[in-house]
Design a protein around this motif. Structure first.
Motif, PDB file in Angstrom:
ATOM      1  N   GLU A   1       0.832  -1.207   0.000  1.00  0.00           N
ATOM      2  CA  GLU A   1       0.000   0.000   0.000  1.00  0.00           C
ATOM      3  C   GLU A   1       0.861   1.249   0.000  1.00  0.00           C
TER       4      GLU A   1
ATOM      5  N   VAL B   1       0.133   3.841  -3.140  1.00  0.00           N
ATOM      6  CA  VAL B   1      -0.802   4.929  -2.836  1.00  0.00           C
ATOM      7  C   VAL B   1      -0.324   6.196  -3.514  1.00  0.00           C
ATOM      8  N   PRO B   2      -1.128   7.003  -4.190  1.00  0.00           N
ATOM      9  CA  PRO B   2      -2.547   6.772  -4.465  1.00  0.00           C
ATOM     10  C   PRO B   2      -2.716   5.797  -5.633  1.00  0.00           C
TER      11      PRO B   2
END
Lengths: 334, 496
Positions: free
Chosen positions: B95, B99-100
């Protein structure tokens, strides 16, 4: 002897020089622009309502300002340290009720009772501070809980009833005037002088700013952060108790509902006045002027004949505007 | 044709000209080192290049596209790896990398877990990290977190320029080597690297070109094989510095000041050592070996579990920083920004706040005394600031450090603990701080503990050295018997 006089003269001169430079810096500073905003609001208010600048109305404004002003200063102290007390109004109410209980039900000397009410407020505040620092709680969450608990305690003590029958030698503190000045407003001035002295000139006050800036750095330089925070909660609670008591003396009855709507203005005053909600920035002078801005607007809204419900919308709106404005002015342009 | 061309970049802050007509040209596939002292303008330049700051003057083009520097202009072509850790610590490695999430990585409102984890694994392998894509970031070692930040830049496929801001501060030699091999691979893929560092060794190990900044101006630019250490140092500082100079106190040490026996606490156990008057005692060890924890426990900032400590032969009470300072022991933190300064207070207040005994009577502060002391600190420690009323956050890191050292000395300590005192500080200010330590030890007979991850620093400044490995003392030696290799092998636990 001569040398001593010389030295005190020198000090006086240094003080005057500082005063002059502070005066010169005033228009450009944040406090200067706040004073300007207050002035504009007063000017506009006098245009809206011819009654606004009458001596009668001015004393009314000053008298009601006293309560909002004192709780603004009380909350302002906590905000400077990076703390907050959502139960500040509940403490004010309890302070008033406890003081009235001693005075009316137990027949304790009225002045001693007033003092006991303030002490009770300080203890309630200190208890919040103790819980927050000992268990490392989030101040806002804990004090919202305590708000309910203290309100409940208030209702339990009074059984929801109003306490009346104050002797007139104390109601004068809420209702009387001295040289044309409402006495509560004089209390506000006294409180302001006290908190200004504490925050601006004492080691304790500077430790408050230090903790508000960075609590870890404060621990690193040997500041007793827990003690400082608890004392600030106590100070704030004591002032809230005083405000509640003054209110009960003004209306000559201790109602459980005293302070119920003080939370919002207590935060709005300091924030409008430039105290950062995250702590460490701003001054109590700002909080006082911010409180005055709130008080004047509340008055003109009433004079303008706005309905009670819309008054709330306006008051809330002002606070939101103040917070947005504060955030915009702090955003550094890069 | 350069991939990035910045011409005549000028940036002003209130009262300060941070960048004055700086040019920077970075070719495709070039590793461009940017060096300079603290406050020279490196960070400001980077922030203009990444679009975080706008500049008052100048032109910037990236890949032939002109970019308006007068507005904020975040661009995907430049990936920035900040010096300090800036991760989502409660999220997984995957993540953090993606991200994003872009639309092609998403399915409806969710992200495609498996394919992204596979992509994350590729980046992890590239960086030779010892983590899984599903690990939560707060549970992986600090050095891997730092590499993960580099990984983030790799995850931005559009990025043609990668800016690394002192990426090796908390990496070991081995991890640095790994990072360098990654950088070289990136170079092969025709990515351009802007590498900001204080460590001159690294410039020569990896750079193609070096630009030197001083006081917001570009004072030197050269392809690397053509210049040497002395040239860079001369350009950085404006004068020549002797890198081999020793700063160790030369007077014989005096009585035992501090006697620590079997101290145990969070992350360390059974630590014993002594410190004498007028000596500098080095504490060598890897990042995370427990050195800071030992010192913070002594200072009363962290709780100690057990152990006996004597100061001047008297029992020393631990557990409160206020008591420690009163008893004459002061600790200077490594985390200057979060644990050292009070950012929104003036230099004067930052100094006065530790000295209530000197600046106040009956709890009321005397402005006059405080002014006198803060003026004295500013002059004696050569702090560069417009006045004592300047907010300390507007000072450069080196000057903040000088204020912190000065205010600690005003507390008149007998034992002074420096925790990584030169972290993120330029070569010249480093020499100032070394000289200062020597002076304090020799003239004022202060006992100094120097915690440092730079072996070179300990060899140059300390009389004796204590080596720490995983929270225990693994060696205590006079510096005369030691060389760098010996310390290194003890702190990585080789000759146990």
């Amino acid at each position: 002897m001569n040398a001593k006089t010389n030295e005190s003269l020198h000090r006086l001169r240094a003080f005057l020089v500082r005063l002059r430079s502070a005066w010169k810096a005033w228009p450009g500073s944040q406090l200067g622009s706040l004073t300007l905003v207050l002035g504009v609001i007063i000017f506009v208010s006098s245009l809206i309502s011819p009654q606004f600048l009458t001596p009668y109305n001015i004393t009314i404004v000053l008298r009601s300002l006293a309560f909002v002003g004192i709780v603004s200063l009380a909350q302002g102290l906590l905000l400077l340290v990076g703390d907050i007390d959502a139960s500040i109004g509940a403490i004010a109410g309890l302070g008033a009720v406890i003081s009235a209980f001693f005075m009316v039900k137990f027949g304790v000397d009225p002045h001693v009772s007033l003092l006991l009410g303030i002490v009770a407020g300080a203890l309630l505040g200190a208890f919040n501070g103790l819980l927050i620092t000992a268990f490392r709680l989030t101040a806002l969450v804990l004090t919202i809980g305590m708000l309910t608990a203290y309100n409940g305690l208030n209702l339990a003590i009074t059984e929801g009833r109003t306490i009346t029958g104050f002797p007139s030698n104390v109601t004068v503190y809420g209702q009387g005037s001295l040289f044309g000045f409402p006495i509560p407003a004089l209390f506000l001035l006294g409180v302001y002088a006290l908190v200004w002295f504490i925050t601006k000139t004492t080691v304790f006050g500077r430790n408050m700013y230090a903790i508000g800036n960075s609590i870890e750095a404060a621990k690193m330089v040997g500041i007793r952060t827990q003690r400082t925070r608890i004392i600030t909660y106590a100070l704030s609670g004591g002032l809230a108790g005083l405000a509640g008591i003054l209110m009960s003396l003004r209306i000559a009855s201790a109602q459980p509902s005293i302070g119920a709507i003080w939370l919002l203005p207590s935060i709005a005053g300091p924030v409008i006045g430039g105290i950062a909600i995250t702590g460490g920035i701003g001054s109590v002078t700002g909080a006082l002027i911010g409180g005055a801005i709130m008080g004047v607007i509340a008055n003109i809204v009433v004079l303008g004949g706005v309905s009670l419900y819309w008054q709330q919308v306006i008051n809330g709106g002002i606070v939101v505007m103040a917070i947005v404005f504060d955030s915009l002015s702090r955003r550094t342009k890069v | 044709m350069h991939l990035l061309e910045a011409v005549n970049i000028t940036k002003r802050f209130p009262g300060v000209l941070a960048l004055n007509g700086v040019d920077l040209k970075v070719g495709e596939g070039e590793i461009h080192c940017v060096v300079g002292e603290n406050g020279a303008g490196k960070s400001t330049l980077v922030k203009v290049l990444t679009g975080l700051y706008r500049a008052e003057e100048g032109e910037l083009s990236i890949g032939g596209t002109n970019i308006n520097v007068h507005t904020q202009h975040l661009t995907k072509a430049v990936a920035y790896v900040p010096q300090e850790l800036d991760l989502f610590v409660n999220m997984t490695v995957t993540e953090n990398l993606f991200v994003p999430f872009r639309s092609k990585d998403r399915a409806g409102g969710l992200f495609r877990r498996k394919p992204l984890q596979r992509k994350a694994q590729v980046i992890i392998d590239k960086l030779d990290m010892n983590v899984r894509p599903t690990d939560v970031v707060k549970n992986i070692p600090v050095s891997d977190q730092q590499l993960l930040q580099v990984g983030r830049a790799l995850a931005i496929e559009d990025a043609r320029i990668i800016i690394l801001d002192e990426p090796t501060t908390s990496l070991t030699k081995e991890e640095t080597r790994r990072l360098f091999s990654v950088i070289r691979k990136l170079k092969e893929q025709r990515k351009s690297i802007i590498f900001i560092t204080h460590k001159l060794d690294e410039i020569f190990a990896i750079g193609d070109v070096v630009s030197v900044l001083r006081n917001g101006e570009l004072v030197g630019y050269a392809p690397l094989p053509e210049v040497d250490y002395d040239w860079i140092i001369k350009k950085m500082s404006g004068k020549e510095l002797d890198m081999t100079k020793r700063y160790r106190p030369t007077k014989p040490p005096g009585e035992i000041l501090l006697d620590v026996a079997n101290l145990s606490g969070p992350g360390f156990s059974n630590v014993s050592f002594t410190l004498r008057e007028g000596e500098v005692l080095g504490f060598a060890g890897l990042v995370g070996a427990g050195r800071s924890e030992i010192m913070q426990a002594l200072f009363g900032y962290l709780p100690a579990k057990s152990g006996e400590v004597h100061l001047f032969g008297k029992p020393y009470r631990m557990g409160s920083t206020a008591n420690a300072i009163r008893q004459g022991l002061v600790y200077l933190t490594e985390e200057r920004r979060s644990f050292g300064i009070f950012p929104y207070l003036s230099v004067r207040t930052n100094i006065g706040v530790v000295l209530p005994r000197k600046t106040a009577r009956w709890g009321v502060i005397s402005r006059q005394w405080e002014n006198r002391i803060s003026q004295k600190v500013m002059t004696e420690y050569d702090v560069k600031a417009p006045s004592t009323e300047t907010l300390i956050r507007n000072l450069s890191g080196g000057n903040q450090q000088k204020v912190l050292i000065g205010r600690s000395m005003e507390a008149e300590p007998r034992v002074l603990i420096f925790d990584e005192p030169t972290k993120g500080i330029d070569v010249k200010t480093k020499a100032d701080i070394y000289n200062l330590m020597k002076r304090l030890a020799e003239d004022q007979r202060v006992g100094i503990i120097l915690v440092s991850s730079e072996i070179e620093e300990i060899l140059r400044c300390a009389n004796r050295v204590v080596s720490i490995y995983q929270g225990t003392v693994v060696g205590e030696n006079d510096i005369g018997y030691l060389n760098a290799e010996k310390i290194v092998s003890s702190i990585i636990g080789v000759n146990r």
